[in-house]
Design a protein around this motif. Structure first.
Motif, short mmCIF file in Angstrom:
data_model
loop_
_atom_site.label_atom_id
_atom_site.label_comp_id
_atom_site.label_asym_id
_atom_site.label_seq_id
_atom_site.Cartn_x
_atom_site.Cartn_y
_atom_site.Cartn_z
N SER A 47 0.83 -1.19 0.00
CA SER A 47 0.00 0.00 0.00
C SER A 47 0.86 1.24 0.00
O SER A 47 1.86 1.34 0.73
CB SER A 47 -0.92 0.00 1.23
OG SER A 47 -1.81 -1.08 1.18
N GLU A 65 -1.73 0.82 -7.75
CA GLU A 65 -2.56 -0.38 -7.87
C GLU A 65 -2.78 -0.72 -9.34
O GLU A 65 -3.13 0.15 -10.14
CB GLU A 65 -3.91 -0.15 -7.20
CG GLU A 65 -4.85 -1.34 -7.32
CD GLU A 65 -6.23 -1.07 -6.76
OE1 GLU A 65 -7.06 -1.99 -6.81
OE2 GLU A 65 -6.45 0.06 -6.28
N ARG A 214 -4.60 8.50 -5.65
CA ARG A 214 -4.89 7.08 -5.47
C ARG A 214 -5.65 6.51 -6.67
O ARG A 214 -6.67 5.83 -6.54
CB ARG A 214 -5.66 6.85 -4.15
CG ARG A 214 -4.89 7.31 -2.93
CD ARG A 214 -5.45 6.78 -1.63
NE ARG A 214 -6.78 7.27 -1.32
CZ ARG A 214 -7.04 8.48 -0.81
NH1 ARG A 214 -6.04 9.32 -0.57
NH2 ARG A 214 -8.28 8.83 -0.52
#
Length: 243
Positions: A47, A65, A214
């Motif tokens: 993460s 991601e 993100r």
């Protein structure tokens, strides 16, 4: 004519953003250090921390991601309200004009309704001098459509507006020649890159913007970023996530 005054902005607030500083001909001068290894296929994702400074490019890249891009159904540029009234709603300059002013290497004169005359800018994407604000576009480092595909489709309207007007990090928004911006359009690094002299900086800025908001990346995008990162062994990434 009215004078344009520098903006003073509190740091790290979602609704207020830090203006990118102007400099001489922009150059990327990353700190030294060997890059971390890229994440092997199938390896678990670590993460991303909420903030990081001078992280080796390959390490930062491993924090993005991997995910297939979502459907573009429902997307339009109007889903991202821009340009809003900017950091200083009283100066008559919207976000676009504020970015153009903050990146001027020779400041233009600012007239009523933020009309700009004169000035000089360096367009990083094609490494050209621009002598008129009318020849500039303000580009979203990660284009709005790409952001939509990478996670922004699920955001609130307020968060999409914050993204579209983000002056809180260097090169979230960047003033470049209109021709280079049209060439880039909504493409990711698997389909478009700037001229070679700007590629390391572009990869760093792209990775930082994805981590700041993100946003995910698909396999082709990550492969392209990794490929270009091999030419940038000392490049580092700094970012601060938006809550």
């Amino acid at each position: 004519m009215i004078a344009y005054l520098p903006r003073v902005v509190p740091a790290l607030a979602l609704s207020l953003f830090l203006a990118a500083p102007a400099s001489a001909v922009p150059a990327h001068t990353p700190s030294a250090g060997a890059p971390a290894a890229a994440r092997p296929a199938g390896a678990p994702l670590r993460s991303a921390p909420a903030s990081a400074a001078d992280v080796p490019l390959f390490q930062a890249l491993s924090w993005i991601e991997e995910a297939e891009e979502g459907s573009r159904e429902g997307y339009s540029r109007e889903q991202f309200k821009h340009w809003n009234r900017g950091l200083n709603p009283s100066d008559g300059c919207d976000t676009r004009k504020e970015v153009i002013l903050s990146e001027a290497l020779e400041a233009p004169e600012v007239g009523p309704k933020c009309a700009l005359t004169g000035g000089r800018w360096w367009s990083e994407y094609d490494q050209k001098w621009i002598m008129s604000a009318k020849e500039l576009d303000v580009d979203h480092m990660v284009p709005l459509a790409e952001a939509w595909d990478s996670g922004a489709a699920t955001w609130t309207a307020a968060r999409r507006e914050a993204y579209a007007n983000d002056q809180g990090a260097p090169n979230s928004l960047i003033a470049v020649s209109g021709s280079s911006n049209r060439s880039k359009s909504d493409k990711d690094p698997a389909a478009w890159m700037p001229v070679e002299a700007d590629r390391c900086k572009y990869v760093v800025d792209w990775v930082a913007d994805k981590l700041r908001w993100r946003l995910s990346a698909d396999a082709a995008e990550l492969q392209a970023l990794s490929h270009h990162a091999e030419s940038c062994p000392t490049a580092t990434v700094t970012y601060q996530q938006v809550p």
